[in-house]
Every structure is written in C-alpha cells, then in structure tokens.
Design a protein around this motif. Structure first.
Motif, PDB file in Angstrom:
ATOM      1  N   VAL A  86       0.842  -1.199   0.000  1.00 55.02           N
ATOM      2  CA  VAL A  86       0.000   0.000   0.000  1.00 55.02           C
ATOM      3  C   VAL A  86       0.876   1.247   0.000  1.00 55.02           C
ATOM      4  CG1 VAL A  86      -1.665   1.344   1.353  1.00 55.02           C
ATOM      5  CG2 VAL A  86      -1.985  -1.124   1.084  1.00 55.02           C
ATOM      6  N   LEU A  87       1.897   1.260   0.829  1.00 51.32           N
ATOM      7  CA  LEU A  87       2.797   2.409   0.905  1.00 51.32           C
ATOM      8  C   LEU A  87       3.516   2.627  -0.424  1.00 51.32           C
ATOM      9  CD1 LEU A  87       3.956   4.667   2.608  1.00 51.32           C
ATOM     10  CD2 LEU A  87       5.674   3.079   3.438  1.00 51.32           C
ATOM     11  N   ARG A  88       3.972   1.546  -1.045  1.00 50.36           N
ATOM     12  CA  ARG A  88       4.617   1.654  -2.358  1.00 50.36           C
ATOM     13  C   ARG A  88       3.651   2.239  -3.380  1.00 50.36           C
ATOM     14  NH1 ARG A  88       5.885  -3.824  -3.625  1.00 50.36           N
ATOM     15  NH2 ARG A  88       5.541  -3.199  -5.757  1.00 50.36           N
ATOM     16  N   PHE A  89       2.401   1.784  -3.353  1.00 51.29           N
ATOM     17  CA  PHE A  89       1.405   2.288  -4.282  1.00 51.29           C
ATOM     18  C   PHE A  89       1.163   3.778  -4.057  1.00 51.29           C
ATOM     19  CE2 PHE A  89      -2.970   3.546  -5.090  1.00 51.29           C
ATOM     20  CZ  PHE A  89      -3.040   3.343  -6.459  1.00 51.29           C
ATOM     21  N   LEU A  90       0.966   4.175  -2.815  1.00 54.88           N
ATOM     22  CA  LEU A  90       0.703   5.590  -2.524  1.00 54.88           C
ATOM     23  C   LEU A  90       1.891   6.461  -2.930  1.00 54.88           C
ATOM     24  CD1 LEU A  90      -1.142   5.275   0.888  1.00 54.88           C
ATOM     25  CD2 LEU A  90      -2.142   5.844  -1.341  1.00 54.88           C
ATOM     26  N   ALA A  91       3.102   5.992  -2.674  1.00 61.66           N
ATOM     27  CA  ALA A  91       4.291   6.742  -3.082  1.00 61.66           C
ATOM     28  C   ALA A  91       4.345   6.867  -4.605  1.00 61.66           C
ATOM     29  CB  ALA A  91       5.557   6.077  -2.543  1.00 61.66           C
ATOM     30  N   ALA A  92       4.031   5.783  -5.309  1.00 58.73           N
ATOM     31  CA  ALA A  92       4.023   5.820  -6.771  1.00 58.73           C
ATOM     32  C   ALA A  92       2.941   6.765  -7.284  1.00 58.73           C
ATOM     33  CB  ALA A  92       3.827   4.411  -7.338  1.00 58.73           C
ATOM     34  N   MET A  93       1.765   6.752  -6.667  1.00 54.41           N
ATOM     35  CA  MET A  93       0.692   7.659  -7.067  1.00 54.41           C
ATOM     36  C   MET A  93       1.112   9.108  -6.877  1.00 54.41           C
ATOM     37  SD  MET A  93      -2.126   6.620  -8.436  1.00 54.41           S
ATOM     38  CE  MET A  93      -3.100   8.090  -8.182  1.00 54.41           C
ATOM     39  N   ASN A  94       1.713   9.411  -5.739  1.00 59.11           N
ATOM     40  CA  ASN A  94       2.161  10.784  -5.492  1.00 59.11           C
ATOM     41  C   ASN A  94       3.223  11.203  -6.497  1.00 59.11           C
ATOM     42  OD1 ASN A  94       0.464  11.534  -3.358  1.00 59.11           O
ATOM     43  ND2 ASN A  94       1.703  10.380  -1.921  1.00 59.11           N
ATOM     44  N   GLU A  95       4.116  10.282  -6.837  1.00 55.52           N
ATOM     45  CA  GLU A  95       5.144  10.583  -7.836  1.00 55.52           C
ATOM     46  C   GLU A  95       4.501  10.868  -9.192  1.00 55.52           C
ATOM     47  OE1 GLU A  95       8.621   8.089 -10.074  1.00 55.52           O
ATOM     48  OE2 GLU A  95       8.401   7.786  -7.919  1.00 55.52           O
ATOM     49  N   GLU A  96       3.562  10.024  -9.608  1.00 61.73           N
ATOM     50  CA  GLU A  96       2.880  10.221 -10.890  1.00 61.73           C
ATOM     51  C   GLU A  96       2.079  11.512 -10.899  1.00 61.73           C
ATOM     52  OE1 GLU A  96       3.161   8.460 -13.705  1.00 61.73           O
ATOM     53  OE2 GLU A  96       4.626   7.154 -12.745  1.00 61.73           O
ATOM     54  N   LEU A  97       1.371  11.792  -9.812  1.00 59.63           N
ATOM     55  CA  LEU A  97       0.594  13.023  -9.741  1.00 59.63           C
ATOM     56  C   LEU A  97       1.490  14.251  -9.765  1.00 59.63           C
ATOM     57  CD1 LEU A  97      -2.143  11.961  -7.203  1.00 59.63           C
ATOM     58  CD2 LEU A  97      -2.439  12.388  -9.649  1.00 59.63           C
ATOM     59  N   GLY A  98       2.679  14.145  -9.161  1.00 58.00           N
ATOM     60  CA  GLY A  98       3.640  15.238  -9.222  1.00 58.00           C
ATOM     61  C   GLY A  98       4.088  15.519 -10.644  1.00 58.00           C
ATOM     62  N   LEU A  99       4.225  14.474 -11.446  1.00 55.19           N
ATOM     63  CA  LEU A  99       4.601  14.653 -12.846  1.00 55.19           C
ATOM     64  C   LEU A  99       3.465  15.293 -13.632  1.00 55.19           C
ATOM     65  CD1 LEU A  99       6.384  11.243 -13.479  1.00 55.19           C
ATOM     66  CD2 LEU A  99       7.451  13.497 -13.253  1.00 55.19           C
ATOM     67  N   VAL A 100       2.254  14.908 -13.353  1.00 56.76           N
ATOM     68  CA  VAL A 100       1.103  15.493 -14.042  1.00 56.76           C
ATOM     69  C   VAL A 100       1.000  16.965 -13.690  1.00 56.76           C
ATOM     70  CG1 VAL A 100      -1.429  15.499 -14.193  1.00 56.76           C
ATOM     71  CG2 VAL A 100      -0.178  13.338 -14.183  1.00 56.76           C
ATOM     72  N   ARG A 101       1.184  17.281 -12.400  1.00 61.69           N
ATOM     73  CA  ARG A 101       1.087  18.669 -11.944  1.00 61.69           C
ATOM     74  C   ARG A 101       2.145  19.535 -12.611  1.00 61.69           C
ATOM     75  NH1 ARG A 101       2.299  19.586  -5.819  1.00 61.69           N
ATOM     76  NH2 ARG A 101       4.308  18.931  -6.576  1.00 61.69           N
ATOM     77  N   SER A 102       3.343  18.965 -12.818  1.00 61.07           N
ATOM     78  CA  SER A 102       4.432  19.766 -13.364  1.00 61.07           C
ATOM     79  C   SER A 102       4.381  19.844 -14.887  1.00 61.07           C
ATOM     80  CB  SER A 102       5.782  19.208 -12.893  1.00 61.07           C
ATOM     81  OG  SER A 102       5.979  17.913 -13.439  1.00 61.07           O
ATOM     82  N   ASP A 103       3.524  19.049 -15.513  1.00 59.55           N
ATOM     83  CA  ASP A 103       3.373  19.118 -16.969  1.00 59.55           C
ATOM     84  C   ASP A 103       2.834  20.474 -17.377  1.00 59.55           C
ATOM     85  OD1 ASP A 103       4.256  16.926 -18.305  1.00 59.55           O
ATOM     86  OD2 ASP A 103       2.283  16.099 -18.730  1.00 59.55           O
ATOM     87  N   ASP A 104       3.337  20.999 -18.472  1.00 61.39           N
ATOM     88  CA  ASP A 104       2.735  22.215 -19.031  1.00 61.39           C
ATOM     89  C   ASP A 104       1.437  21.800 -19.687  1.00 61.39           C
ATOM     90  OD1 ASP A 104       5.913  23.530 -20.128  1.00 61.39           O
ATOM     91  OD2 ASP A 104       4.848  23.800 -18.249  1.00 61.39           O
ATOM     92  N   ARG A 105       0.342  22.351 -19.232  1.00 59.21           N
ATOM     93  CA  ARG A 105      -0.971  21.958 -19.755  1.00 59.21           C
ATOM     94  C   ARG A 105      -1.520  23.026 -20.631  1.00 59.21           C
ATOM     95  NH1 ARG A 105      -3.758  17.900 -17.759  1.00 59.21           N
ATOM     96  NH2 ARG A 105      -2.468  16.513 -16.616  1.00 59.21           N
TER      97      ARG A 105
END
Length: 168
Positions: A149-168
């Motif tokens: 679960v912790l690995r999944f949540l860390a991966a989700m936060n990492e992926e969401l951080g990439l989405v947030r930093s994308d130029d949209r």
C-alpha cells in the motif's frame, strides 16, 4: 521513459478497457475519490474553524512534512501559487499563530517557516479522528500488505507530481 501525457493515455486505455482490469481501476478511482472527499471535509472544517483557507491547511501540511526547513519559495513551488499568494497565505498562518518566519542566521535573506508547537498540538487534536481511522484501517493489514500500500501511494504521489508539473 514515457511522458506524463503518454502515461495518461495508457491509463485512459486501461480505464476504458473491458474485464477485471477496467473494473479494478474504476473501483480504485472511486475509493480514492471517496477518501479524498473525506479528507477534504476535515480540512475544510479545520480551515473554517481557524479562519483559514483550504490552501493554508495544505501549506501547513507541507511545512509539517518537509524534510528540511520550508522556505516561502519552496512552498510556492509545492502549492503552485504565485509569490504574492504565498506571502498572503503565510501572513494568514502567522497571524493565526500557526507558523512563524525565522531568518537564517548565516544568510539573513533566507526565511524558514516553522510550525508553532502549540498550533501543531491543536492540529493534532483536531485531526485525531483521521489518525484513529488510519490506525483502525492499518490494523486490518499485515506488514507485507502495508508495504505494498505504501509503495502504491508513493508511486501515485510521484505520478501526480509529474502530471502537476506538466505544461498543460
């Protein structure tokens, strides 16, 4: 390495697919939205009780969770706000007695933001039901399951951080 847009396209393909994978992803999304809604409800209540904005509570969490002293610049990056909005946020938090600005002793231009101990205790008391719910949910899982679960949540936060930093 896939870009955030490519990962998003793959995720959309999985969501619109058929079979168990699509259902599992949809069920996961529903549960994550429900959890986010419940946490937001608590955050909004805390913010309202303390005369703050929800963004101010996000700032408090960022200051609390920072591995090194938080600066207004790093807080701006974390929250995705303008420098003026961060200044207003920190001003509100300081006036409400939640944080204090401390100038670095070696470079007086550097300002660190510190969570005031009494305010931290008040927040801990207010969010005790969330901590209790997390402890009750944790008790349902063994250590190996929690590690996943912790690995999944860390991966989700990492992926969401990439989405947030994308130029949209």
């Amino acid at each position: 390495m896939a870009t955030a847009n490519q990962r998003g396209q793959h995720a959309r393909e999985r969501v619109t697919g058929t079979g168990a994978e699509a259902g599992d992803l949809q069920a996961l999304a529903v549960q994550m939205r429900r959890m986010n809604g419940e946490i937001n409800r608590l955050v909004q209540s805390f913010a309202g009780t303390h005369g703050l904005h929800a963004t101010d509570v996000q700032a408090l969490a960022a200051i609390l969770d920072a591995r090194e002293p938080m600066t207004p610049g790093r807080l701006r990056e974390h929250l995705g706000l303008t420098s003026g909005a961060v200044t207003a946020c920190v001003d509100r938090l300081e006036r409400a007695g939640h944080v204090r600005r401390v100038r670095e002793s070696t470079d007086r231009r550097v300002v660190h933001l510190h969570y005031v101990p009494d305010a931290r205790a008040a927040a801990r008391t207010y969010f005790r039901p969330l901590a209790d719910a997390a402890a009750a949910a944790r008790a349902r899982f063994d250590d190996d399951e929690l590690a996943i679960v912790l690995r999944f949540l860390a991966a989700m936060n990492e992926e969401l951080g990439l989405v947030r930093s994308d130029d949209r």
